[in-house]
Write a protein that holds these residues in place. Sequence first.
Motif, PDB file in Angstrom:
ATOM      1  N   SER A 989      29.717   4.614   0.509  1.00 27.15           N
ATOM      2  CA  SER A 989      30.401   5.144   1.697  1.00 27.15           C
ATOM      3  C   SER A 989      29.495   6.013   2.561  1.00 27.15           C
ATOM      4  O   SER A 989      29.902   6.444   3.640  1.00 27.15           O
ATOM      5  CB  SER A 989      31.626   5.955   1.273  1.00 27.15           C
ATOM      6  N   LEU A 990      28.277   6.282   2.078  1.00 31.66           N
ATOM      7  CA  LEU A 990      27.357   7.125   2.842  1.00 31.66           C
ATOM      8  C   LEU A 990      26.684   6.301   3.940  1.00 31.66           C
ATOM      9  O   LEU A 990      25.859   5.431   3.668  1.00 31.66           O
ATOM     10  CB  LEU A 990      26.299   7.725   1.914  1.00 31.66           C
ATOM     11  N   ASN A 991      27.044   6.582   5.165  1.00 28.63           N
ATOM     12  CA  ASN A 991      26.455   5.891   6.307  1.00 28.63           C
ATOM     13  C   ASN A 991      25.753   6.930   7.164  1.00 28.63           C
ATOM     14  O   ASN A 991      26.391   7.728   7.849  1.00 28.63           O
ATOM     15  CB  ASN A 991      27.545   5.171   7.108  1.00 28.63           C
ATOM     16  N   GLY A 992      24.434   6.956   7.109  1.00 27.00           N
ATOM     17  CA  GLY A 992      23.732   7.976   7.870  1.00 27.00           C
ATOM     18  C   GLY A 992      22.236   7.804   7.815  1.00 27.00           C
ATOM     19  O   GLY A 992      21.704   6.856   7.248  1.00 27.00           O
ATOM     20  N   ILE A 993      21.544   8.784   8.419  1.00 26.69           N
ATOM     21  CA  ILE A 993      20.086   8.765   8.505  1.00 26.69           C
ATOM     22  C   ILE A 993      19.557  10.035   7.865  1.00 26.69           C
ATOM     23  O   ILE A 993      20.021  11.145   8.168  1.00 26.69           O
ATOM     24  CB  ILE A 993      19.616   8.726   9.971  1.00 26.69           C
ATOM     25  N   LYS A 994      18.565   9.898   7.005  1.00 29.79           N
ATOM     26  CA  LYS A 994      17.904  11.059   6.420  1.00 29.79           C
ATOM     27  C   LYS A 994      16.908  11.596   7.442  1.00 29.79           C
ATOM     28  O   LYS A 994      16.115  10.846   8.011  1.00 29.79           O
ATOM     29  CB  LYS A 994      17.189  10.666   5.139  1.00 29.79           C
ATOM     30  N   VAL A 995      16.962  12.926   7.688  1.00 25.94           N
ATOM     31  CA  VAL A 995      16.101  13.535   8.707  1.00 25.94           C
ATOM     32  C   VAL A 995      15.404  14.760   8.152  1.00 25.94           C
ATOM     33  O   VAL A 995      15.797  15.301   7.120  1.00 25.94           O
ATOM     34  CB  VAL A 995      16.915  13.931   9.971  1.00 25.94           C
ATOM     35  N   LYS A 996      14.356  15.202   8.854  1.00 26.73           N
ATOM     36  CA  LYS A 996      13.655  16.448   8.542  1.00 26.73           C
ATOM     37  C   LYS A 996      13.927  17.440   9.663  1.00 26.73           C
ATOM     38  O   LYS A 996      14.300  17.054  10.774  1.00 26.73           O
ATOM     39  CB  LYS A 996      12.150  16.198   8.420  1.00 26.73           C
ATOM     40  N   ILE A 997      13.708  18.711   9.384  1.00 28.78           N
ATOM     41  CA  ILE A 997      13.917  19.743  10.405  1.00 28.78           C
ATOM     42  C   ILE A 997      12.776  20.749  10.349  1.00 28.78           C
ATOM     43  O   ILE A 997      12.287  21.106   9.274  1.00 28.78           O
ATOM     44  CB  ILE A 997      15.290  20.431  10.217  1.00 28.78           C
ATOM     45  N   SER A 998      12.333  21.198  11.514  1.00 27.56           N
ATOM     46  CA  SER A 998      11.227  22.157  11.602  1.00 27.56           C
ATOM     47  C   SER A 998      11.760  23.575  11.442  1.00 27.56           C
ATOM     48  O   SER A 998      12.973  23.801  11.483  1.00 27.56           O
ATOM     49  CB  SER A 998      10.536  22.010  12.957  1.00 27.56           C
ATOM     50  N   PRO A 999      10.865  24.575  11.288  1.00 28.78           N
ATOM     51  CA  PRO A 999      11.328  25.969  11.169  1.00 28.78           C
ATOM     52  C   PRO A 999      12.142  26.436  12.371  1.00 28.78           C
ATOM     53  O   PRO A 999      12.945  27.360  12.245  1.00 28.78           O
ATOM     54  CB  PRO A 999      10.027  26.766  11.043  1.00 28.78           C
ATOM     55  N   LEU A1003      14.749  18.336  14.976  1.00 27.77           N
ATOM     56  CA  LEU A1003      14.926  17.198  14.090  1.00 27.77           C
ATOM     57  C   LEU A1003      13.868  16.133  14.320  1.00 27.77           C
ATOM     58  O   LEU A1003      13.368  15.949  15.434  1.00 27.77           O
ATOM     59  CB  LEU A1003      16.307  16.569  14.305  1.00 27.77           C
ATOM     60  N   SER A1004      13.561  15.417  13.232  1.00 31.67           N
ATOM     61  CA  SER A1004      12.656  14.270  13.313  1.00 31.67           C
ATOM     62  C   SER A1004      13.024  13.325  12.179  1.00 31.67           C
ATOM     63  O   SER A1004      13.631  13.741  11.191  1.00 31.67           O
ATOM     64  CB  SER A1004      11.192  14.717  13.194  1.00 31.67           C
ATOM     65  N   PRO A1005      12.699  12.023  12.325  1.00 29.54           N
ATOM     66  CA  PRO A1005      13.047  11.081  11.254  1.00 29.54           C
ATOM     67  C   PRO A1005      12.272  11.386   9.982  1.00 29.54           C
ATOM     68  O   PRO A1005      11.136  11.844  10.009  1.00 29.54           O
ATOM     69  CB  PRO A1005      12.646   9.721  11.852  1.00 29.54           C
ATOM     70  N   SER A1006      12.896  11.115   8.851  1.00 19.42           N
ATOM     71  CA  SER A1006      12.280  11.435   7.567  1.00 19.42           C
ATOM     72  C   SER A1006      11.232  10.413   7.152  1.00 19.42           C
ATOM     73  O   SER A1006      10.268  10.753   6.462  1.00 19.42           O
ATOM     74  CB  SER A1006      13.357  11.518   6.482  1.00 19.42           C
TER      75      SER A1006
END
Length: 1008
Positions: A989-999, A1003-1006
């Motif tokens: 059921s998990l529909n999403g995008i894994k992302v990274k985040i800066s200090p 946001l940016s793609p993982s």
Amino acid sequence: MANTLGLDIGSNSIGWAIVDKKSKEIIGTGVRIFQEGVNRRVQGGKENSKNAERREARLMRRQYFRKHLRKERLINLLKKMEMYPKSKTDIIKFFKIDPYDVRTKGLTKKLEPFEIGRALYHMIERRGFKSNRKTQGSDEGKIFDGMESVVGITTTQKSIQDGGFKTLGEYLHSIKMDNDKERRRGRYTLRSMYQFEFDTILEKQKTYHKNMLNEKKIEQLRDAIFFQRKLKSQKSKIGNCTFEPKKQRAPKSSFIFQEFRILEDLTKIRITVGERHDSPLTDEERKLMFEELNVRGKMNYKIFKKLLKLPEETYINLQESKVLYGNSTAYQLIKVFGKKRWLEMSDDEKENSWHTLHFSDDQEWLEEYASKIWNLDSDGIKNLRKVSFEKDYGRLSRKAMNKIIPFMEKGLRYDEAAKEAGYHHSVVERYSELAPRLPEPEKIRNPIVQQALYESRRVVNAIIDEYGKPDEFVIEIAREMKIPKKLREKMFFENKQRQEKAEMIREKLKRQLKFDNPSREDVQKYLLWEECGKICPYTGKKISFTNLYSGEFEIEHIIPYSRSLNDSMANKTLCHKSENQSKHNKTPFEAYSANEKLYKKILERVTNYMPRKARLFKQDELDDDFISRQLNDTRYISKEVSKYVKSICDKVRVISGGTTSRLRGLWGLHSILSKEHNEKNRDDHRHHAVDALVIALTTQGYAQKMSSYHKYDVTPNMEKFPEPWKNFRTDAEKSINSILISHRKLERAEPRGQLHEETFYGKIVDSHDEEKKEVFVVKKPLGVITPNEIKNIIDPAVKKTVYYRLEEHGVDTSKDKLLKPKEAFVKPLYMPRGKDGRKTQIKSVRIKVASSNMIQLYDGVNKFVRPGSNHHIVIFEKKDGTRIGEVVSLYDAAQRYLKREPVIRKTHNDGLKFIMSLSINDLVLLDVDEKTIDWNDTPSQESFGTQLYRVQKINATRAKNITLRHHTVSILVADLGIKPGLVNKTPNSLNGIKVKISPLGRLSPSHD
């Protein structure tokens, strides 16, 4: 452009806001959340330093390992001397020998070789407590005394003496095994008791076994049993000098520090009498007082005035402190050597005497050395035993003090002397050139502050990269605002009274108990004794003045220090030693509330004698103390960060938290995150950014004006404190609502953490089960098992006996939940007598536990453990579009790393498609198609704020649930009016995008 950066720094968060006051513009805001530099468990709020936990576990492993080595060494020696059997059959017989019997028999009669070996092996298993010389006065004899569950040293010594027993072993042999009143085990003993018994037994036995027990072999045996390695030097942990970073700080007991402290105090003194108004000491006065204080421990101001021939009405600016501290090291050594000899000794001889005492940790060696080398008589040796130097270290090195002292001898104050010596007392002056970015922070022993400094560096440097270096830094420090004059006077008077009382107590301890130098803890103990009505609040036992310092009662933190870090008198009381051990790391509520009768008595005693502390005894949660602890940490963090930031900017202001709190309410900023306009919403991480915005806009004038309003108890209003600019509230709301919270995730290739639980389980065949199934069992003491565990006792006969005892105490065993089973097992429980008539006590029981994921630690060894936390979950997709998840425990991840395999496996044996891997604190954009995102246009809260979630928990159950928390939510539950709050997803059921985040929250793609 004149940018101001406001920083709201906490123990696990940084709120930041950068504004341009000239153009009246909010340039940016954000929040950084990170893990504190300590281990925290949600339940009860217990916290420990990560290093401390690892150190304690490592220490236990070393202790077990070293004890095992000692036993192996002794066994090898005994085998060579033919006092230990070689065959398995004989070894079984060897350990059936009653050790207490042969330890008693060996005092007067001949023992067989194996009997001698059994007595010696028994001694190495329990060889008694041996203290270090520097703690000897408080450890040996006094501690561990007068307990209920554990018998103290003094009690055992008295029983040996009163019973006319020669040795400890003979006394313990006299105690019968089934004696309910007194036990052989469960008592503290001294190493010297065993050493005396060893010598006594072997002195007798060598008359029967001359060849087997010669002096050389006896010495080898003694060394094998009683050898103890010296304490490891802690020199590497001593802090570095403030002015000479490459030099270590000097001990406070060193002569140079003692003299430096005397001079520092003397140069501070200002005298007002007659024509002298606030004048320093003259050269002659300063020299006279220095020579006098250099041979005294301390001096009160009455004697000070008498020596300088000053009138009684003379006012001295420091006299509120009651005493001037002298050279306490010299004062104690004068008692050892005598004043005449001391004054004739050279500086090198004096330094050598201090050095010997400071670094020696063997009292016997020291006394022998003092007798031979220093020619001390019996009185000198007696005074030598009383020497107790100041502990800890000063803030400066010997090199720095040597350079500063000559200028202080001329009358310059410490800061003036430091500057003349070439040092800069001010932090700002120490930086000859401002750095473009924050450098690596200095090492600080407080892990919470160290972590905050590192995160401050990441955030500030990221701000500099994106916006340029700010022209001004404003940091909030949680410090009380100015208080009215009357309250200040009241506080001063109360402090003065406390100082006077403490001095009276010290004099009483010296006079009645012959204390040489009563410590701060001794005074606290007396004050707490009076406070609790001379009765232990927990046990109700009366505390006499003598027993107070016998070791039977100790100072106890009501809310455990490891969980509150609150070491103030408000969190302390007295407690019987055994009860304190039983209470361990629990609050009074956690430890006693299950026993209503006992808990009620405790609360009655507390309410009668110390009602102010009743709240702590009733407290069922640690929220208040947790906030108080965080406030103290934040004060320290703010101070350290303000010093740190001055390395890149010479304009740094620190303001009071009270000022920003008032302004936040006046400017209507509470309502940005809260429905309640007058309340701050702490459940939303963005409140840190709101605080930072107010901090950035709080001028020094605002702070002074707000302080004066508070001083005269006048309520401030919008007219006196208007908004910074028109439409400020609207601008603030827009900026705060655009924030994506930056959650820091540790990126390490090596899996770290507790790989498995600490409890060992065994795997056995359940002989009482018809199907003879294999089950896991764990052994637990009878007094700590829970109602559910009682039902799972594997031995039917033991279970039946336990149920009988419960029914005797009125417990209805037919109910699903047994009530208060612990009370039934206060008295010993015995199995029915067998055919041999022997009475067997049930001390512990084996309990059956259900588990499908046990780990066998070693091949061929019946030791199993439950795995620790889960490291990650890998999501794969089948050809039909359905998804599955594979949960990998931290233990399995560590095994992969050790085998140099990929920790995260992106390939599947069935050729399934890899989608993503998720671990704790990973960020996911739910229900978002990556094709619709333009990563060049920075995603914000406005576009993705409702869809950004953080992984909070990974469940290894069949459903493989993944619990996610909305990035703004700072609480663990979802029913407090915050939506979307928490969601649970399965891999399918998990529909999403894994992302990274800066200090800064970008946001940016993982690219997982």
